[in-house]
Design an enzyme around this catalytic site. Structure first.
Site, PDB file in Angstrom:
ATOM      1  N   ASP A 136      18.934   5.130 -33.116  1.00 43.23           N
ATOM      2  CA  ASP A 136      19.251   5.611 -34.354  1.00 43.23           C
ATOM      3  C   ASP A 136      20.809   5.848 -34.693  1.00 43.23           C
ATOM      4  OD1 ASP A 136      16.300   5.944 -34.795  1.00 43.23           O
ATOM      5  OD2 ASP A 136      16.459   7.686 -33.762  1.00 43.23           O
ATOM      6  N   HIS A 183      13.531  12.380 -33.473  1.00 46.83           N
ATOM      7  CA  HIS A 183      13.460  10.857 -33.773  1.00 46.83           C
ATOM      8  C   HIS A 183      12.413  10.946 -34.610  1.00 46.83           C
ATOM      9  CE1 HIS A 183      13.099   6.708 -33.286  1.00 46.83           C
ATOM     10  NE2 HIS A 183      12.059   6.683 -32.368  1.00 46.83           N
TER      11      HIS A 183
HETATM   12  P1  NAX Z   1       5.007  -1.580 -25.454  1.00 49.06           P
HETATM   13  O1  NAX Z   1       3.683  -1.282 -25.954  1.00 49.06           O
HETATM   14  O2  NAX Z   1       5.338  -3.199 -25.448  1.00 49.06           O
HETATM   15  O3  NAX Z   1       4.993  -1.237 -23.913  1.00 49.06           O
HETATM   16  C1  NAX Z   1       4.499   0.139 -23.708  1.00 49.06           C
HETATM   17  C2  NAX Z   1       3.994  -0.184 -22.474  1.00 49.06           C
HETATM   18  O4  NAX Z   1       3.672   1.287 -21.831  1.00 49.06           O
HETATM   19  C3  NAX Z   1       2.898  -1.103 -22.215  1.00 49.06           C
HETATM   20  O5  NAX Z   1       3.154  -2.152 -21.280  1.00 49.06           O
HETATM   21  C4  NAX Z   1       1.701   0.019 -21.907  1.00 49.06           C
HETATM   22  O6  NAX Z   1       0.768  -1.018 -20.994  1.00 49.06           O
HETATM   23  C5  NAX Z   1       2.433   1.162 -20.859  1.00 49.06           C
HETATM   24  N1  NAX Z   1       1.867   2.290 -20.747  1.00 49.06           N
HETATM   25  C6  NAX Z   1       0.763   2.801 -21.619  1.00 49.06           C
HETATM   26  N2  NAX Z   1       0.330   3.858 -20.879  1.00 49.06           N
HETATM   27  C7  NAX Z   1       0.945   4.029 -19.683  1.00 49.06           C
HETATM   28  C8  NAX Z   1       1.031   4.925 -18.569  1.00 49.06           C
HETATM   29  N3  NAX Z   1       0.190   5.807 -18.643  1.00 49.06           N
HETATM   30  N4  NAX Z   1       1.797   4.703 -17.696  1.00 49.06           N
HETATM   31  C9  NAX Z   1       2.747   3.623 -17.715  1.00 49.06           C
HETATM   32  N5  NAX Z   1       2.754   2.851 -18.534  1.00 49.06           N
HETATM   33  C10 NAX Z   1       1.964   2.654 -19.554  1.00 49.06           C
HETATM   34  O7  NAX Z   1       6.091  -0.859 -26.204  1.00 49.06           O
HETATM   35  P2  NAX Z   1       7.750  -0.657 -26.339  1.00 49.06           P
HETATM   36  O8  NAX Z   1       7.971  -1.661 -27.629  1.00 49.06           O
HETATM   37  O9  NAX Z   1       8.221  -1.303 -25.021  1.00 49.06           O
HETATM   38  O10 NAX Z   1       8.029   0.664 -26.644  1.00 49.06           O
HETATM   39  C11 NAX Z   1       8.110   1.637 -25.569  1.00 49.06           C
HETATM   40  C12 NAX Z   1       7.903   3.269 -26.309  1.00 49.06           C
HETATM   41  O11 NAX Z   1       9.258   3.258 -26.729  1.00 49.06           O
HETATM   42  C13 NAX Z   1       6.853   3.150 -27.487  1.00 49.06           C
HETATM   43  O12 NAX Z   1       6.234   4.475 -27.244  1.00 49.06           O
HETATM   44  C14 NAX Z   1       7.746   3.064 -28.692  1.00 49.06           C
HETATM   45  O13 NAX Z   1       7.206   3.868 -29.835  1.00 49.06           O
HETATM   46  C15 NAX Z   1       9.060   3.820 -28.258  1.00 49.06           C
HETATM   47  N6  NAX Z   1      10.337   3.737 -28.746  1.00 49.06           N
HETATM   48  C16 NAX Z   1      11.322   4.664 -29.165  1.00 49.06           C
HETATM   49  C17 NAX Z   1      12.416   4.476 -29.653  1.00 49.06           C
HETATM   50  C18 NAX Z   1      13.408   5.580 -29.754  1.00 49.06           C
HETATM   51  O14 NAX Z   1      14.268   5.518 -30.422  1.00 49.06           O
HETATM   52  N7  NAX Z   1      12.912   6.852 -29.273  1.00 49.06           N
HETATM   53  C19 NAX Z   1      12.555   3.273 -30.394  1.00 49.06           C
HETATM   54  C20 NAX Z   1      11.964   1.973 -29.755  1.00 49.06           C
HETATM   55  C21 NAX Z   1      10.676   2.432 -29.629  1.00 49.06           C
HETATM   56  O15 NAX Z   1       9.850   2.039 -30.637  1.00 49.06           O
END
Ligand code: NAX
Length: 331
Positions: free
Chosen positions: A159, A187
């Site tokens: 952000d 956030h």
């Molecule tokens: P993805 O859905 O591509 O990847 C998430 C991964 O986490 C998947 O491979 C899933 O299998 C895995 N996962 C689920 N449960 C798990 C567990 N218990 N242990 C280990 N792995 C597990 O999401 P992606 O686009 O890579 O985003 C990752 C996270 O970042 C999301 O929660 C998203 O909302 C968050 N974000 C946060 C941002 C921020 O500014 N704080 C911005 C970017 C992003 O949206």
């Protein structure tokens, strides 16, 4: 040569991780002379993807990459970890509120906190990216009490960087010449980018953004909504949420924390509140911070106007509600 640092990345089969790994392996996060060993954690159904990403990492032939472990076992993943990047969880889908995500992620963060507490290095530094990032970090802090509380942070750097970009576009200056914007608090969709203290390098010193903007009102209106809605704009066109910019922000956050912020520059980080600016102590709240030798400190004494104060308080309230909701899910 330095000893390698062990870097855990959870959600390692996901899209942010995919963009992040080459950055880590090339030294963009911990420095060009810092070898790393990667611990990649994801869940069972993503096991094959994990292995394939490892193959690509091996094919990258990165000189700094001294080892890669892929696993679906939290304990194996957390062993000896120096740096933990928490991307794992349920990504935000269209229309999801932070509360929807809390109930889905809370169990995960509780379990991973315990594993880090027992198996990671005692001075392990943690960055939570997975949403709701601040509250996931808070849960992690509560359930890993032996990890120092200043070692648990959450990402608001994406952000922050988006806000720098908006200012650079509006003022028609290079983004590298803009600094000291602030993301306060949470956030969330109500996030508040504050440009009241932001500065622009004009070659012979700095000028404040407030002095330079043509329309003062823009900073309290469109500038804020542009930053707030940037994620949605990207999802709409890419059909996937931001990954490249999120990975880059993750690198920026860790690099600045560990290697230090440039003199005269601050960045935004979600950190535990010590009561600065009247924010409830113990919350994970985003503040302007400077970093030196692996330690952050909150920038003190900034003058807060009425508009900013209201936004800061509203975000504090939101985080208190998230915290209470999270505890009600746990008990
Ligand atoms: P993805 O859905 O591509 O990847 C998430 C991964 O986490 C998947 O491979 C899933 O299998 C895995 N996962 C689920 N449960 C798990 C567990 N218990 N242990 C280990 N792995 C597990 O999401 P992606 O686009 O890579 O985003 C990752 C996270 O970042 C999301 O929660 C998203 O909302 C968050 N974000 C946060 C941002 C921020 O500014 N704080 C911005 C970017 C992003 O949206």
């Amino acid at each position: 040569e330095k000893d390698p640092l062990i870097v855990l990345v959870t959600g390692a089969a996901g899209q942010i991780a995919y963009a992040l790994f080459p950055m880590i392996a090339k030294g963009a996060m911990l420095g060009p002379d810092q070898p790393v060993i990667l611990h990649m954690l994801d869940i069972e159904p993503a096991g094959d993807i994990l292995k394939a990403v490892k193959l690509e990492l091996m094919d990258g032939a990165f000189p700094l990459l001294k080892g890669v472990i892929t696993t679906t076992d939290v304990i194996e993943a957390c062993k000896g970890v120096d740096i933990a990047i928490m991307l794992g969880g349920f990504p935000r889908r269209k229309g999801n509120s932070n509360k929807d995500l809390i109930s889905k992620n809370i169990g995960i963060y509780k379990a991973q906190a315990s594993a880090l507490e027992q198996h990671a290095d005692t001075n392990c530094k943690v960055l939570v990216v997975a949403n709701p990032a601040n509250t996931n970090a808070l849960i992690l802090k509560e359930y890993a009490p032996s990890i120092p509380e200043e070692n648990i942070t959450s990402l608001t750097r994406l952000d922050h960087n988006r806000a720098l970009n908006q200012l650079s576009e509006n003022l028609n200056v290079h983004v590298g010449d803009v600094k000291n914007v602030i993301m306060w608090g949470n956030h969330s969709s109500n996030q508040y980018p504050d440009a009241n203290h932001a500065m622009v390098n004009i070659g012979v010193g700095h000028k404040s953004v407030k002095e330079l903007v043509a329309d003062d009102n823009w900073l309290n209106t469109e500038f804020i909504t542009n930053v707030q809605r940037r994620g949605e704009v990207i999802i709409k066109s890419r059909r996937l949420s931001s990954a490249l910019s999120a990975a880059s922000a993750t690198c920026d956050h860790m690099r600045d924390w560990i290697l230090g912020t440039p003199k005269g520059t601050w960045v935004s980080m979600g950190v535990y509140s010590d009561g600065s600016y009247g924010i409830q102590p113990g919350l994970i709240y985003s503040f302007p911070v400077t970093c030196e030798k692996g330690e952050w400190s909150i920038v003190q004494g900034l003058k807060i106007d009425k508009f900013a104060r209201e936004k800061m308080d509203a975000l504090e309230k939101e985080l208190i509600e998230e915290k209470n909701f999270a505890y009600s899910c746990l008990h």
